[in-house]
Design an enzyme around this catalytic site. Structure first.
Site, short mmCIF file in Angstrom:
data_model
loop_
_atom_site.label_atom_id
_atom_site.label_comp_id
_atom_site.label_asym_id
_atom_site.label_seq_id
_atom_site.Cartn_x
_atom_site.Cartn_y
_atom_site.Cartn_z
N GLY A 231 125.03 3.24 23.88
CA GLY A 231 126.14 2.29 23.66
C GLY A 231 125.97 1.60 22.32
O GLY A 231 126.94 1.43 21.56
N ASP B 92 113.40 -5.42 27.23
CA ASP B 92 113.38 -4.25 28.11
C ASP B 92 114.68 -3.48 27.89
O ASP B 92 115.76 -4.05 28.01
CB ASP B 92 113.28 -4.75 29.57
CG ASP B 92 112.92 -3.62 30.52
OD1 ASP B 92 113.55 -2.56 30.41
OD2 ASP B 92 112.00 -3.82 31.33
N LYS C 230 115.10 3.88 35.98
CA LYS C 230 116.01 2.91 35.33
C LYS C 230 115.83 2.98 33.81
O LYS C 230 116.80 2.89 33.05
CB LYS C 230 115.72 1.49 35.80
CG LYS C 230 116.36 1.11 37.11
CD LYS C 230 116.08 -0.37 37.35
CE LYS C 230 116.69 -0.85 38.64
NZ LYS C 230 116.28 -2.23 38.95
N TYR D 213 110.44 10.93 36.52
CA TYR D 213 110.31 11.14 35.08
C TYR D 213 111.09 12.38 34.63
O TYR D 213 111.92 12.29 33.73
CB TYR D 213 108.83 11.28 34.74
CG TYR D 213 108.51 11.32 33.27
CD1 TYR D 213 108.78 10.23 32.46
CD2 TYR D 213 107.91 12.44 32.71
CE1 TYR D 213 108.47 10.26 31.12
CE2 TYR D 213 107.58 12.47 31.37
CZ TYR D 213 107.86 11.39 30.57
OH TYR D 213 107.55 11.42 29.24
N ASN E 192 108.72 -3.72 25.79
CA ASN E 192 108.56 -4.70 26.89
C ASN E 192 107.08 -4.88 27.24
O ASN E 192 106.75 -5.57 28.19
CB ASN E 192 109.36 -4.29 28.13
CG ASN E 192 108.81 -3.05 28.78
OD1 ASN E 192 107.91 -2.40 28.25
ND2 ASN E 192 109.34 -2.70 29.94
N ASN F 225 122.13 2.21 27.43
CA ASN F 225 122.20 1.02 26.56
C ASN F 225 122.01 1.39 25.09
O ASN F 225 122.70 0.88 24.21
CB ASN F 225 121.17 -0.02 26.99
CG ASN F 225 121.57 -0.73 28.26
OD1 ASN F 225 122.75 -0.84 28.57
ND2 ASN F 225 120.60 -1.20 29.02
O1 LIG Z 1 91.94 13.38 34.93
C1 LIG Z 1 92.80 14.28 34.88
C2 LIG Z 1 94.08 14.08 34.33
C3 LIG Z 1 94.95 15.13 34.33
N1 LIG Z 1 94.58 16.34 34.84
C4 LIG Z 1 95.48 17.48 34.81
O2 LIG Z 1 95.66 17.84 33.45
C5 LIG Z 1 96.99 18.30 33.23
C6 LIG Z 1 97.63 17.48 32.14
O3 LIG Z 1 97.96 16.23 32.68
P1 LIG Z 1 98.32 14.96 31.82
O4 LIG Z 1 98.16 13.80 32.72
O5 LIG Z 1 97.50 14.93 30.58
O6 LIG Z 1 99.85 15.08 31.43
P2 LIG Z 1 100.96 16.25 31.44
O7 LIG Z 1 100.63 17.33 30.47
O8 LIG Z 1 101.21 16.71 32.82
O9 LIG Z 1 102.20 15.46 30.91
C7 LIG Z 1 102.07 14.84 29.65
O10 LIG Z 1 102.48 15.67 28.60
C8 LIG Z 1 103.83 15.93 28.49
C9 LIG Z 1 104.56 14.64 28.32
O11 LIG Z 1 105.91 14.83 28.16
C10 LIG Z 1 104.29 13.77 29.50
O12 LIG Z 1 104.96 12.57 29.32
C11 LIG Z 1 102.84 13.54 29.61
O13 LIG Z 1 102.53 12.79 30.69
C12 LIG Z 1 97.70 18.21 34.57
O14 LIG Z 1 97.65 19.44 35.20
C13 LIG Z 1 96.88 17.19 35.34
O15 LIG Z 1 96.92 17.36 36.73
C14 LIG Z 1 93.32 16.54 35.39
O16 LIG Z 1 92.98 17.62 35.84
N2 LIG Z 1 92.47 15.49 35.39
#
Ligand SMILES: O=c1ccn([C@@H]2O[C@H](COP(=O)(O)OP(=O)(O)O[C@H]3OC[C@@H](O)[C@H](O)[C@H]3O)[C@@H](O)[C@H]2O)c(=O)[nH]1
Length: 507
Positions: free
Chosen positions: A278, A234, A267, A347, A210, A275
């Site tokens: 299915g 979507d 969603k 999520y 999407n 979906n």
């Molecule tokens: O600028 C940033 C971004 C992130 N972080 C931290 O770095 C860590 C990693 O964060 P990310 O945003 O890279 O993502 P996460 O590891 O939490 O999740 C990610 O990996 C697993 C997947 O299944 C998720 O879909 C994905 O979002 C977190 O603790 C976050 O708070 C920072 O300290 N600074």
């Protein structure tokens, strides 16, 4: 181990300095093709300057092909296409002939039929053109030959574009082995790499997206390929397709993206997965769901095996006052969100429900399911504004801007290269193992260490800044084998179906 399996997969490509260096290069938009590790399926995409040039020329000529300018059929092509191109085309024909797939043959048949039909209609509408001079008839025959050659080339390789200058050559598969595969989220960061792998294997691929976080440019190089289709759709709406396999990736995965519209995110995980299940049930397709390490919540077991029940936040944000930057957005009541349920609930709960749906359809309707729990992943085509830590730190350090650590930086992550993830998804789909599988890297970094590391390798003057945050969760796959092979570590007792054999190779 108590009961059943502990299945943990790890991959051969460690998150090495080289990977990170090359990612930096990617984000600087210098050299895309160098990003592929030797273990990557993309290493067969090596860009040949010659092929790129040839295909680009063919593309140019193809745009002027017969149906685009019927009045100038043949003669326009003859004028426009240089001798060099003719030579290149002939050479390509010899090289590509053995790779021709059935689909390629069909494409050529279609092209021939089309040319015949056009020639017939020209006979009727413009008898003077085809019959008046012998020279024009020769022109037309040559144009026809070139058109067919172009179609053959199209059937076996992608068309390079400004955003994707790499020519991707595909394999050929007989009808009996060629599958029709749906990839939801197929224009996204991970989805588009998976599409590349499946296309190169010679399958027929439908990428469905999407474009919320996916981008057309990620699959641009397949757009003129006869085995590829892009469907803008979507997944929260049903869709009727006939497919053999479904890789269900569609869902924003970066925290700022999935928190931008939490209702939409939930969603997507729930209605979207229903979906797709299915559809899988109706057409008897095998279906793989990409779940997440986040289903483990704020894990109290570390690293996490698949058998861990998790510790998902069902009440509120653990910080007294959350200033997590990505929650402060104009159309988001961040305070309310942080105090009612966990900030990641849309999520992590959504994916938990999606996993439950997968196994409910399996037990009740006998749908053949696979579930991959994906850990933090990086690589080419990651959007510079993705918001995840790898791209954030690299962009910030390249721009000498403050590097934003949320919390004290003691939370840990393991980072896997996207081609390793694609290998894992592909292996999981094609193996027999149907319980959830972690896909990640056992190498673990604290976020603070990772920031320092990026700063060092980019030789940046960035400051490392700490923002108040609620991040405590550590995510690292439980280490199974890490010897360059994709392996599974199994519990000695096996599962309910009697599969046991400790240390079996999974794929
Ligand atoms: O600028 C940033 C971004 C992130 N972080 C931290 O770095 C860590 C990693 O964060 P990310 O945003 O890279 O993502 P996460 O590891 O939490 O999740 C990610 O990996 C697993 C997947 O299944 C998720 O879909 C994905 O979002 C977190 O603790 C976050 O708070 C920072 O300290 N600074």
């Amino acid at each position: 181990m108590g009961m059943g399996y502990i299945a943990t997969i790890s991959f051969g490509t460690n998150t090495t300095n080289t990977d990170l260096n090359t990612l930096v290069e990617n984000l600087e938009r210098k050299k895309y093709e160098r990003l592929d590790s030797s273990a990557s399926p993309l290493n067969i995409l090596q860009s040949s300057r010659e092929n790129t040039a040839t295909a680009m020329m063919l593309r140019k000529s193809d745009h002027r092909r017969i149906e685009d300018s019927p009045d100038e059929a043949g003669t326009a092509l003859e004028r426009e296409v240089s001798d060099g191109l003719a030579e290149e085309t002939a050479r390509s024909k010899d090289e590509l002939q053995p790779m021709m797939s059935e689909t390629g043959a069909e494409a050529v048949d279609n092209a021939e039929a089309e040319i015949e039909a056009r020639a017939r209609s020209k006979d009727k509408s413009q008898p003077m053109m085809s019959k008046s001079t012998g020279a024009e008839a020769v022109d037309f025959a040559e144009a026809e030959t070139r058109f067919i050659e172009t179609q053959k080339l199209l059937a076996t390789q992608s068309i390079p574009t400004a955003t994707n200058p790499i020519v991707m050559k595909t394999a050929s598969l007989p009808d009996s082995k060629r599958k029709k595969i749906l990839v939801t989220g197929g224009a996204g960061f991970v989805g588009s790499h998976l599409v590349d792998t499946l296309m190169m294997e010679g399958h027929e691929v439908i990428a469905l997206d999407n474009f919320f976080t996916g981008q057309r440019k990620n699959v641009d190089h397949w757009m003129n390929h006869p085995r590829f289709s892009l469907v803008v759709h979507d997944v929260t709406e049903p869709i009727m397709l006939e497919v053999d396999e479904i890789y269900h990736l569609a869902c924003p995965a970066s925290p700022p993206h999935y928190q931008y519209n939490p209702v939409k995110t939930i969603k997507t995980s729930t209605m979207g997965t229903i979906n797709m299940l299915g559809l899988a049930k109706r057409v008897k397709a095998k279906i793989l769901l990409t779940s997440t390490s986040e289903i483990y919540g704020d894990p109290e077991v570390h690293p996490q095996p698949e058998s861990y029940w998790g510790n998902v936040n069902t009440s509120k944000c653990s910080a007294k006052l959350c200033f997590h930057p990505f929650t402060i957005q104009p159309n988001l009541n961040w305070f309310q969100m942080c105090t009612l349920v966990g900030p990641r609930s849309c999520y992590d709960e959504g994916k938990r429900v999606a996993e439950t749906m997968m196994y409910s359809y399996k037990s009740q309707n006998n749908v053949d399911v696979r579930v991959a729990r994906i850990f933090n992943t990086f690589g080419p085509r990651m959007h510079p504004n993705d918001g995840r830590v790898v791209s954030n730190f690299i962009i910030q350090s390249l721009q000498n801007k403050p590097m934003t650590i949320y919390g004290d930086g003691s939370q840990t992550r393991s980072f896997q290269f996207v081609s390793d993830l694609v290998n894992g998804l592909h292996s999981l789909m094609n193996g027999k193992y149907d319980l959830p599988v972690n896909l990640g890297n056992p190498d673990e970094y604290t976020v603070k260490h990772f920031a320092e590391y990026i700063k060092e390798i980019t030789q940046s003057d960035s400051e490392i800044s700490f923002f108040a945050g609620n991040e405590r969760r550590p995510y690292t796959t439980q280490t199974g084998y890490f010897n360059g092979e994709t392996r599974v570590e199994m519990g000695a007792e096996g599962d309910s179906e009697g599969r046991s054999s400790a240390n079996d190779s999974l794929f």
